[in-house]
Write a protein that holds these residues in place. Sequence first.
Motif, short mmCIF file in Angstrom:
data_model
loop_
_atom_site.label_atom_id
_atom_site.label_comp_id
_atom_site.label_asym_id
_atom_site.label_seq_id
_atom_site.Cartn_x
_atom_site.Cartn_y
_atom_site.Cartn_z
N ALA A 423 0.84 -1.20 0.00
CA ALA A 423 0.00 0.00 0.00
C ALA A 423 0.87 1.25 0.00
N ARG A 424 1.95 1.21 0.77
CA ARG A 424 2.87 2.36 0.81
C ARG A 424 3.51 2.58 -0.55
N VAL A 426 2.31 1.74 -3.51
CA VAL A 426 1.32 2.24 -4.48
C VAL A 426 1.08 3.73 -4.25
N SER A 427 0.95 4.15 -2.98
CA SER A 427 0.67 5.55 -2.69
C SER A 427 1.83 6.47 -3.09
N ARG A 428 3.05 5.93 -3.13
CA ARG A 428 4.22 6.74 -3.48
C ARG A 428 4.68 6.51 -4.92
N ARG A 431 5.62 9.79 -6.84
CA ARG A 431 6.92 10.37 -6.49
C ARG A 431 8.07 9.51 -7.01
N TRP A 432 7.88 8.21 -6.96
CA TRP A 432 8.91 7.32 -7.49
C TRP A 432 9.11 7.57 -8.99
N VAL A 499 2.45 -2.69 -6.69
CA VAL A 499 3.48 -1.65 -6.72
C VAL A 499 4.04 -1.50 -8.12
N ALA A 502 1.43 0.15 -10.36
CA ALA A 502 1.27 1.58 -10.05
C ALA A 502 2.45 2.39 -10.54
N ARG A 503 3.65 1.87 -10.39
CA ARG A 503 4.84 2.60 -10.85
C ARG A 503 4.88 2.71 -12.37
#
Length: 513
Positions: A423-424, A426-428, A431-432, A499, A502-503
């Motif tokens: 979850a962390r 995906v939320s970032r 920014r990544w 992850v 999402a990235r």
Amino acid sequence: MKIPAFPSGPHRAAAHSGFRRGLAVLAATLGIAAATLSGAVPASAAERATLADRAANLAPAAVDRFLRDYVEETNLPGAVVAVTRGDRVVHTAGYGHTATGRAMTAQTRMPVASLSKAMTALAVMQLVEAGKVDLDQPVRRYLPEFTMADPRAERITVRQLLTQTSGMADSAYPDLTRAQPRTLKQAVSAMREAPLAANPGAKYRYHNPNYFVAARLVEVVSGRPFADQMSAKIFRPLHMTRTSSVSGTDEMPAQARGYVRAYGTTVSAAHPRWFTAGGHGVVTTADDLAQWLIAQNNHGVSVDGRRIASARTIDLTHTPPTAPADSDYALGWSRNTGEGPRRIQHTGQLLTYNSMATLLPDSATGIAVVTNTGMISGDDAAQITQGLVDLAQGERPEVAAPFSMTADWILAALTLLALGLGARGVSRAGRWAQRAAERSWWRLALRSLPHLLPLLFFTQLAALFGLLMRRSGTLGQVAYAWPALVICAAAAALASSAVLAARLAAVARLRRH
């Protein structure tokens, strides 16, 4: 079905190849003599007396007290237990309940999985005693239909089937991942395209089809269905009146519905259909298991004095041959080779049941335990048996819970950690992507590689599990064996996939703008 693992047997013992060929009776006699000479040194008269005195501690009240403590502390749904000494039944009882909610009793019929192998081996040995089978002749002499894709299979002897040294193995023929047959004839016929994993007699490999072939041999040589032969020659003579051999888990009580352990609790589960005849198909009761144990400790003689096999035959089934050296598997039984009192035993495991039969020859004690929890994560039968062995040796037994009752909480923490990190991530992801915008594609790929490891682990979990257990199975079967492990692996794979997705989506959006 030894370790576990998948049926049968964990903690699977090794087996050894046959002796010289010869006339059936002569070969059996020589084999018994050689095996006896190579066995453990018998206990002295004083040691036997001491062990017998200690076994007196295995009284019904002590057994009940230990079992009730175990059921309460481990949340075990149900179990049946049989304890014998010499030609006497010490105690038979049931504890807890079945998956259908009925109270367990000494008459509750339970599948015993690979404890069946010792019974199948004895059925073969009865034919050896009758001069109809020679242990060291090729199986094809008695069963011409037995053919494999490997020409070496023509050399497989009857003894090698029973000692699990035929060269057949899960690595070459993973029977539990294949379509399940309905009859012994179909099971043997399905092996026509199977290769061997080793030369006959060279290695021990626990493999259920060894006993499918052995059961089909019994069927053909005796001239009657395997289940009928077992009833006529073993079950009825021993007064095992509620015992039968079935061809599949769908013929077992409640279709072998039992429980799996997960996160300190048990969950009722239906068993998928497995073919079981010969290898792991006996259904019996605590009362009937007591009769079986007595015959084993009483040199082949029943409680009422009826002989079902010679003392030499019973000794042979308990004694591993001399090669291969890394095996302690005899004919349907394993024998301890370490220090301490002699112990002859076999485990049995289905996905929803597990069992253990143990003989302590120095005190003529027999112990059998069957529980309605599945393999690996519910190794209750082995834990209970050890406690009863401790009692028999005059020691105070301790309730040792199945390892999964501790390990599952570690896996639960790892599962939550994986989901939290996912979850962390995906939320970032945005920014990544901004930081990664100036990097080349191959650097992005390298930085993403660690996220592929959980995916790889999950997709290969069944293969890794099978490698450790030396038994091949499916991911669904692993989910029965250790649910918390599969859930943890799936959570980590899901988190990593989320992850990565999402990235990639964030990078794609950034580059479009």
